[in-house]
Motif scaffolding. Structure first.
Motif, PDB file in Angstrom:
ATOM      1  N   TYR A 169       0.942  -1.214   0.143  1.00  0.00           N
ATOM      2  CA  TYR A 169       0.089  -0.028   0.024  1.00  0.00           C
ATOM      3  C   TYR A 169       0.982   1.181   0.057  1.00  0.00           C
ATOM      4  O   TYR A 169       0.353   2.546   0.462  1.00  0.00           O
TER       5      TYR A 169
ATOM      6  N   THR B  33       2.465   4.642  -0.836  1.00  0.00           N
ATOM      7  CA  THR B  33       1.942   5.912  -1.465  1.00  0.00           C
ATOM      8  C   THR B  33       2.839   6.584  -2.122  1.00  0.00           C
ATOM      9  O   THR B  33       2.524   7.531  -2.695  1.00  0.00           O
TER      10      THR B  33
ATOM     11  N   PHE C 117     -10.988   7.659  -5.370  1.00  0.00           N
ATOM     12  CA  PHE C 117      -9.689   6.765  -4.859  1.00  0.00           C
ATOM     13  C   PHE C 117      -8.600   7.748  -4.828  1.00  0.00           C
ATOM     14  O   PHE C 117      -7.779   7.355  -5.768  1.00  0.00           O
TER      15      PHE C 117
ATOM     16  N   GLN D   5      -3.771   1.956  -5.103  1.00  0.00           N
ATOM     17  CA  GLN D   5      -4.153   0.528  -4.736  1.00  0.00           C
ATOM     18  C   GLN D   5      -5.501   0.338  -4.532  1.00  0.00           C
ATOM     19  O   GLN D   5      -6.080  -0.722  -4.579  1.00  0.00           O
ATOM     20  N   ASP D   6      -6.298   1.503  -3.810  1.00  0.00           N
ATOM     21  CA  ASP D   6      -7.684   1.223  -3.676  1.00  0.00           C
ATOM     22  C   ASP D   6      -8.589   0.746  -4.875  1.00  0.00           C
ATOM     23  O   ASP D   6      -9.189  -0.094  -4.912  1.00  0.00           O
TER      24      ASP D   6
ATOM     25  N   LEU E 172     -10.362  -2.674  -5.811  1.00  0.00           N
ATOM     26  CA  LEU E 172     -11.629  -2.631  -6.280  1.00  0.00           C
ATOM     27  C   LEU E 172     -11.991  -3.351  -7.748  1.00  0.00           C
ATOM     28  O   LEU E 172     -12.864  -3.755  -7.798  1.00  0.00           O
TER      29      LEU E 172
ATOM     30  N   TRP F  45     -11.481  -2.399   8.636  1.00  0.00           N
ATOM     31  CA  TRP F  45     -10.631  -2.377   7.385  1.00  0.00           C
ATOM     32  C   TRP F  45      -9.707  -1.142   7.098  1.00  0.00           C
ATOM     33  O   TRP F  45      -8.625  -1.232   6.807  1.00  0.00           O
ATOM     34  N   GLN F  46     -10.523  -0.116   7.643  1.00  0.00           N
ATOM     35  CA  GLN F  46      -9.517   1.169   7.368  1.00  0.00           C
ATOM     36  C   GLN F  46      -8.594   1.448   8.287  1.00  0.00           C
ATOM     37  O   GLN F  46      -7.445   1.747   7.596  1.00  0.00           O
TER      38      GLN F  46
ATOM     39  N   ARG G  54      -5.782  -0.717   6.579  1.00  0.00           N
ATOM     40  CA  ARG G  54      -5.551  -0.062   5.483  1.00  0.00           C
ATOM     41  C   ARG G  54      -4.376   0.907   5.943  1.00  0.00           C
ATOM     42  O   ARG G  54      -3.190   1.122   5.321  1.00  0.00           O
TER      43      ARG G  54
END
Lengths: 358, 433
Positions: free
Chosen positions: A3, A5, A20, A24-25, A29, A344-345, A348
């Motif tokens: 993940y 960035t 997004f 990666q999001d 998806l 989940w957040q 992440r």
């Protein structure tokens, strides 16, 4: 690592505000969507379609509807089951009165009826709040289910008081009724659910969604900064009931195939409410996670003893199942009271800063 | 928090598999309910069904030499779970035993596509009796409309015109099941000049029926006919005792004649009657066989007193009907390993003569009947059973339903169903019979 960035620069407000902001999001998806649209439909068994995929989608949609009202606008509702019923009965009447009508149009139209009923029962929300409003929606729940029982016109004077889904096809492909294949039903449900989810995400990010959140956080303050409470609350009831109604029409037409009035009883309302709470209030993703936990997990657990070759009586499996699911619900609520979506957040966020947590 | 997230990640992957690997044998799933609000009535029935099949396996090595795999799938009487069970078992199943009118209605349209017969003994949709329309559904030995017709004969003393001017309350579960006999009752009321007073009991008010019984006290019906199930039976019977409604004017359908419900009131319930197409008979040879092969070897789930109950005996009859259907199918098709469509032929050619019942060791437990391609019920008739304060005893000769009055209504409702579910395949080959 996955993940990271680094290197994803935002050079305009537009990109910073995008759906997004992290690449990666969007990637994740896309994978999920490819699975849902292209891989699962061709690999899933009949059993998986009927007990896992289709119900999870439909329950997630119903929870999305409730989440708009309860999670975004802060108006507690216990009438979800009955509003689903309004959608289902409306769709049934539309299809039996106009047999030529396209099922997609009928399903989308049936939401309009439940939206109307929802606004009607949402009127007290202008005067009462919190638990008192929950009682008002509870009245809707009992009244509507009573109406489904006592108004024979709704079920076309059927002797057993149940509605039966006739065979319906769209351009020659059977979509609803006994002749429909699970694959066709799945695609129909997936299409409607995807469409409504996209619309909901955009609504909640737009000005309407912001006014709902303001009302939720403090309605007097919201009124003082110029938000029209009447409009915001009634819109929340309308949009929420619309989505719930469409979910109800899908529930009966694309999945159950038949329904008696007590199907829409308070248990259904609670079930949808639990999905929304465990998934996470004020989140769209949470509805799907909640539906997987509440709807799909028991079904999967039921097949476990057989897979590992354990000889357990079916009733015992059911008892164990209830215990496991109950324990899991308590576990998740202790670990993260704000629901699975928040969990989940957090995961992440940790992944983004990994391996250097501060 | 850190451990928890790891745990959650680890648990996030679950494989989705379906269908079950089956051993060789006749796979007969049963959508049972040993949990939920109706478990009290479900358990003895399911134990009876199971024990009969266990007995066949132990005594005869199955049916026609092939062992029976009798497997339960728990529904808790929930339609949703029932459909899940149906989907799970239909790959291998020879038969669907849905055990609820709601699940029956749900599965009924699917049968033409999946080609698995439904066996719903004494429940389900009454017009299922019409085998031309409902090719895959069987409800032997009697339908709800048969039951209602027999109840009316019993309370009128055989002459329905004697009911003229009277008032009959129909106390029923507010559910497809409870509403099922209403069209017939209303038609009979019009024909014979008695007033019908439908009193629904919602599922949430099953245990507390004070409002309904207040209405009964006010209206003073000459008879109360009950179509109750689960907790509703016990609720109604205790309320009837409390309001001192005369027990000899209170009659139930076969699902309302449950020993446990009456034991609650004991002596006070004496005189309560129910129609039944099965009788418990502790002296029947089949009971001795079950005791020898199942109870004494510890394979049963039933308690000792349960063996004498009405519902346990009925469970045995239900399994006996299914087993006989399998035997007929094996004979007709010359194979022991039959398929679901072959079992349909078996169930459509049942012939329970008095001799055959004797042979099976079921003497005194059921009445003779036979099914055909066009007649999927058989209409065996039934007896009134009466609670004498400690147990149910036979209280009438074998009653027969007034089929002439029922048939036109059945044909009308079956045609209505077929029209509503068009295109609905009809079995035209049956027309002649």
């Amino acid at each position: 690592m996955l993940y990271r960035t680094t290197g994803q620069f935002k050079t305009s407000y537009r990109t910073d505000q995008a759906l997004f902001p992290i690449r990666q999001d969007a990637f994740l998806l896309t994978i999920i969507l490819i699975f849902a649209w292209a891989i699962l439909p061709f690999t899933a068994s009949e059993f998986a379609f009927q007990t896992l995929l289709i119900p999870v989608l439909i329950y997630a949609l119903a929870a999305t509807g409730l989440n708009i009202l309860t999670g975004y606008a802060g108006q507690l509702s216990l009438g979800t089951g009955a509003f689903m019923g309004v959608g289902a009965y409306a769709c049934y009447k539309l299809i039996t009165i106009f047999p030529e009508m396209n099922l997609l149009i009928a399903v989308l139209l049936s939401g309009v009826f439940s939206a109307g009923v929802g606004v009607l029962f949402g009127l007290p929300s202008l005067r009462i709040k919190g638990f008192y409003l929950a009682i008002a929606t509870l009245a809707a729940q009992f009244f509507l289910v009573w109406l489904f029982e006592k108004w024979p016109w709704l079920y076309n004077y059927n002797a057993s008081g149940a509605i039966q889904v006739p065979n319906v096809d769209i351009f020659g492909v059977a979509i609803a009724g006994p002749l429909a294949t699970s694959q066709a039903q799945y695609y129909f449900v997936l299409g409607v659910v995807t469409l409504l989810t996209v619309i909901t995400i955009n609504l909640t990010r737009g000005s309407l969604g912001r006014s709902w959140k303001a009302v939720r956080d403090m309605d007097i303050a919201a009124e003082l900064i110029g938000i029209n409470l009447l409009k915001a609350k009634l819109m929340a009831f309308a949009v929420s009931s619309y989505i719930v109604g469409v979910a109800g029409a899908l529930f009966v037409f694309l999945w159950r195939g038949a329904a008696e009035p007590n199907l829409f009883d308070i248990e259904l309302s609670f079930r949808v409410l639990f999905i929304a709470i465990i998934g996470g209030l004020g989140s769209i993703l949470g509805n799907y996670l909640g539906a997987i936990l509440i709807v799909a997990l028991p079904v999967i657990l039921n097949t476990v003893p057989e897979l590992v070759g354990l000889e357990i009586k079916s009733a015992t499996v059911e008892h164990i199942n209830v215990m496991i699911v109950g324990a899991l619900i308590i576990f998740f609520l202790i670990v993260e009271p704000h629901g699975l979506a928040r969990l989940w957040q957090l995961i992440r966020e940790k992944l983004i800063i990994w391996p250097f947590p501060h | 928090m850190k451990h928890f997230t790891k745990l959650a990640l680890a648990g996030a992957l679950a494989t989705v598999t379906a269908g079950a690997a089956m051993a060789e044998g006749l796979y007969l799933p049963n959508l049972s309910y040993r949990t939920g609000p109706f478990a009290a009535t479900g358990i003895p029935l399911m134990n009876g069904q199971r024990d009969y099949m266990e007995m066949l396996n132990a005594r005869d090595g199955g049916i026609g030499g092939v062992p029976v795999i009798f497997e339960e799938c728990e529904t808790g009487y929930s339609t949703e779970k029932g459909v899940e069970c149906y989907e799970r078992t239909k790959g291998e199943a020879l038969v669907t035993q849905p055990w609820s009118t709601g699940i029956t209605l749900q599965v009924l349209p699917q049968t033409n596509v999946d080609q698995i017969p439904i066996l719903a003994p004494g429940y389900g949709f009454s017009p299922m009796s019409d085998g031309k329309t409902f090719q895959w559904a069987f409800n032997p030995p009697a339908s709800y409309w048969d039951g209602m017709s027999m109840v009316l004969q019993a309370i009128s003393g055989g002459d329905l015109s004697s009911l003229s001017g009277k008032k009959i309350a129909h106390l029923h579960l507010d559910h497809p099941y409870g509403k099922e006999p209403l069209p017939l009752l209303e038609a009979m009321g019009e024909a014979h000049g008695f007033e019908v007073l439908p009193i629904p009991v919602g599922i949430s008010e099953m245990q507390n029926q004070s409002a309904q019984w207040l209405q009964i006290r006010r209206e003073r019906p000459d008879f109360v006919i009950m179509w109750g199930w689960g907790a509703m039976n016990a609720g109604a019977i205790t309320e009837a005792v409390k309001t001192r409604y005369p027990m000899d004017q209170f009659v139930g359908v076969w699902w309302s004649g449950h020993t446990d419900d009456l034991q609650l009131v004991g002596e006070e319930g004496a005189g309560y009657r129910a129609i039944s197409w099965s009788l418990p008979n502790a002296d029947a040879p089949v009971m001795a066989d079950i005791r020898e092969h199942v109870v004494d070897t510890g394979k049963t789930l039933a308690s000792d007193e349960e063996l004498g109950e009405v519902f346990y005996g009925r469970g045995i009859i239900i399994s006996a009907i299914l087993a006989e259907g399998i035997r007929v199918a094996q004979e007709m098709h010359g194979t022991a390993e039959i398929t679901a469509p072959q079992l349909r032929d078996g169930l459509a050619n049942l012939n329970f003569t008095a001799e055959r019942i004797e042979e099976l060791g079921l003497s005194g437990m059921m009445a003779p009947f036979s099914t055909s391609c066009a007649n999927h019920t058989g209409h065996s008739g039934g007896w009134m059973i009466e609670w004498d304060g400690t147990q149910f005893v036979q209280a009438s000769e074998l009653l027969q339903a007034d089929r002439d009055a029922i048939e036109p209504l059945e044909a009308e409702k079956a045609a209505e169903y077929a029209a509503a579910n068009a295109p609905w395949p009809m079995n035209e080959a049956c027309e002649a019979s």
